[in-house]
Scaffold this active site. Structure first.
Site, PDB file in Angstrom:
ATOM      1  N   SER A 112     -16.363 -62.088  78.445  1.00 52.79           N
ATOM      2  CA  SER A 112     -17.579 -62.841  78.089  1.00 52.79           C
ATOM      3  C   SER A 112     -18.722 -62.566  79.060  1.00 52.79           C
ATOM      4  O   SER A 112     -18.502 -62.411  80.261  1.00 52.79           O
ATOM      5  CB  SER A 112     -17.264 -64.344  78.115  1.00 52.79           C
ATOM      6  OG  SER A 112     -18.461 -65.100  78.084  1.00 52.79           O
ATOM      7  N   TYR A 140     -24.351 -61.658  75.302  1.00 52.05           N
ATOM      8  CA  TYR A 140     -25.369 -62.575  74.780  1.00 52.05           C
ATOM      9  C   TYR A 140     -26.704 -61.981  75.214  1.00 52.05           C
ATOM     10  O   TYR A 140     -26.940 -61.814  76.422  1.00 52.05           O
ATOM     11  CB  TYR A 140     -25.227 -63.969  75.399  1.00 52.05           C
ATOM     12  CG  TYR A 140     -24.142 -64.830  74.804  1.00 52.05           C
ATOM     13  CD1 TYR A 140     -24.111 -65.097  73.436  1.00 52.05           C
ATOM     14  CD2 TYR A 140     -23.166 -65.408  75.606  1.00 52.05           C
ATOM     15  CE1 TYR A 140     -23.118 -65.911  72.892  1.00 52.05           C
ATOM     16  CE2 TYR A 140     -22.181 -66.227  75.063  1.00 52.05           C
ATOM     17  CZ  TYR A 140     -22.167 -66.463  73.715  1.00 52.05           C
ATOM     18  OH  TYR A 140     -21.201 -67.271  73.172  1.00 52.05           O
ATOM     19  N   THR A 166     -22.724 -60.977  70.358  1.00 49.82           N
ATOM     20  CA  THR A 166     -22.456 -62.234  69.634  1.00 49.82           C
ATOM     21  C   THR A 166     -23.745 -62.701  68.967  1.00 49.82           C
ATOM     22  O   THR A 166     -24.767 -62.874  69.627  1.00 49.82           O
ATOM     23  CB  THR A 166     -21.898 -63.288  70.601  1.00 49.82           C
ATOM     24  OG1 THR A 166     -20.662 -62.784  71.124  1.00 49.82           O
ATOM     25  CG2 THR A 166     -21.641 -64.613  69.895  1.00 49.82           C
ATOM     26  N   LYS A 240     -20.362 -59.735  66.571  1.00 47.63           N
ATOM     27  CA  LYS A 240     -19.384 -60.827  66.484  1.00 47.63           C
ATOM     28  C   LYS A 240     -20.072 -62.078  65.940  1.00 47.63           C
ATOM     29  O   LYS A 240     -21.113 -62.491  66.462  1.00 47.63           O
ATOM     30  CB  LYS A 240     -18.817 -61.133  67.870  1.00 47.63           C
ATOM     31  CG  LYS A 240     -17.912 -62.357  67.933  1.00 47.63           C
ATOM     32  CD  LYS A 240     -17.251 -62.477  69.293  1.00 47.63           C
ATOM     33  CE  LYS A 240     -16.300 -63.651  69.371  1.00 47.63           C
ATOM     34  NZ  LYS A 240     -16.978 -64.918  69.602  1.00 47.63           N
ATOM     35  N   HIS A 264     -16.935 -68.522  65.665  1.00 45.66           N
ATOM     36  CA  HIS A 264     -16.991 -68.939  67.070  1.00 45.66           C
ATOM     37  C   HIS A 264     -15.927 -70.013  67.346  1.00 45.66           C
ATOM     38  O   HIS A 264     -16.125 -70.916  68.150  1.00 45.66           O
ATOM     39  CB  HIS A 264     -18.384 -69.478  67.409  1.00 45.66           C
ATOM     40  CG  HIS A 264     -18.872 -69.099  68.785  1.00 45.66           C
ATOM     41  ND1 HIS A 264     -19.799 -68.109  69.021  1.00 45.66           N
ATOM     42  CD2 HIS A 264     -18.560 -69.594  70.010  1.00 45.66           C
ATOM     43  CE1 HIS A 264     -20.037 -68.019  70.321  1.00 45.66           C
ATOM     44  NE2 HIS A 264     -19.287 -68.903  70.957  1.00 45.66           N
TER      45      HIS A 264
END
Ligand SMILES: Cc1cc2nc3c(=O)[nH]c(=O)nc-3n(C[C@H](O)[C@H](O)[C@H](O)COP(=O)(O)O)c2cc1C
Length: 369
Positions: A112, A140, A166, A240, A264
């Site tokens: 992440s 992100y 994402t 994603k 999510h």
């Protein structure tokens, strides 16, 4: 800290139950919670359970295997670890323990953006293992595109092999459980890979303007940013959080290298359908033109088999990994992956599938073409 595997844990639900005695209320609200009424969170699990399997018997099974091909690599099995933020909240070794377990068991790892461990340290753990699975970095997009570009360059330099953008969380969902417990990150745990990032100056809002629409979302990513990102990197870019067939087609047109069908884990928009429900329509929309992965509610080997049968190449697993991590560090994560893989092999054998290419034959009813 005790990293011995507790006795009596024989499936992922056992890990979840045990972890509820290990994680404090703050961590449980963050890791286990979903958005609003948690309808999508629950549906994700239930929808896989509701799909019946229909086996064939007396078929040749010797020499069978769980291998799949994904982005030019052969994976020993189709299980990857979903990107999840702040894993040091579950265990002091956090992402390093998860990465080690993933690498040893040949599971792919998606780190992440909001990891609580430097991305270079995680890559070092994974890249040192001969039988490792793929190593991807979840991105992100930050309001500061220059910072985003530098982050991508760091991931490339560290050896990450793909970027996972994402796209389903321009804002956090309404996480009631977190608000109820007053969730906060304890001191010492933060998104270390975003250190140095300046939050954009808040917009001067006129009365009646929305802090969400007139400030935060003015920095939200768009389809143009997908194209921008592809221009910044030599790595394949997967998206994603795709749940609509029309978005899947647009992603294909934008040059995405793969899609992750995901809601999510029920943490963003509540009442979105379960991913098991969404997957067939997305598979039809892309028609095999690019690899599909799916996550959300995968808790059993039979769920993995069904996901492949419905058109996924591989699956990602989220919360069960956190539970394994909380229960016994790297040993616990390894146990979770091992359980899932063993269950997948059993499910294949009992369905009469020698390989995952044959998975769709194991469904009671096939999605219409
Ligand atoms: C605690 C937690 C943190 C998460 N953090 C991220 C993240 O940083 N980036 C992201 O793309 N998805 C994030 N997700 C979503 C997961 O990648 C994944 O889509 C979801 O957890 C899969 O569902 P499952 O937990 O039911 O397996 C997070 C999920 C959880 C539970």
């Amino acid at each position: 800290m005790n990293d011995r595997l507790p006795e009596g844990l024989v499936n992922l639900a056992d890990h979840e139950a045990f972890a509820s005695g290990v994680l404090d209320a703050n961590a449980q609200a963050y890791f286990n919670g979903g958005a609003a009424d948690e309808i999508t969170l629950r549906e994700n699990v239930l929808a896989w359970q509701r799909i019946p399997l229909w086996p064939r018997v007396l078929r040749p099974l010797a020499g069978g295997h769980t291998r799949v091909k994904l982005l030019g690599r052969t994976l020993v099995h189709p299980i990857l670890i979903a990107p999840m933020a702040y894993q040091r909240l579950a265990h002091p070794h956090g992402e390093l323990a998860t990465a080690l377990a993933a690498a040893v068991l040949g599971a792919g790892l998606v780190l992440s953006t909001q990891a609580s461990t430097p991305l270079e340290d995680v890559a070092q753990v994974v890249l040192g293992e001969a039988d490792r699975g793929p190593l991807w970095f979840q991105l992100y997009l930050q309001a500061d595109r220059g910072f985003t570009r530098a982050l991508v360059q760091r991931a490339e330099a560290a050896g990450y092999e793909a970027l996972v953008l994402t796209v389903d969380a321009p804002v956090n969902g309404a996480r009631d459980r977190e608000r109820r417990t007053g969730f906060t990150l304890p001191p010492g745990i933060s998104a270390v890979n975003l250190q140095g990032l300046q939050a954009p100056a808040p917009a001067a809002l006129r009365s009646g303007q929305s802090p969400l629409f007139d400030d935060l979302l003015t920095h939200a990513p768009s389809w143009d940013d997908v194209v921008w990102l592809r221009e910044q990197t030599r790595l394949p870019v997967l998206l994603k959080g795709i749940t609509h067939p029309a978005d899947a087609q647009q992603a294909l047109a934008c040059g995405a290298a793969g899609l992750i069908v995901s809601n999510h884990g029920g943490r963003t928009l509540d009442t979105l359908p379960a991913t098991a429900t969404l997957l067939p329509a997305i598979a039809r929309a892309v028609g095999g033109a690019l690899p599909l992965l799916v996550d959300g509610g995968i808790r059993r080997g039979t769920d993995v088999l069904k996901a492949i049968a419905l058109g996924a190449t591989a699956v990602l697993v989220g919360r069960p990994v956190i539970h394994g991590l909380a229960n016994a560090g790297a040993t616990g994560v390894a146990h979770v992956i091992r359980l899932l893989r063993d269950e997948l092999e059993i499910a294949m054998a009992l369905s009469g599938c020698r390989t995952l290419d044959e998975a769709s034959a194991a469904l009671w009813s096939r999605p219409s073409e």
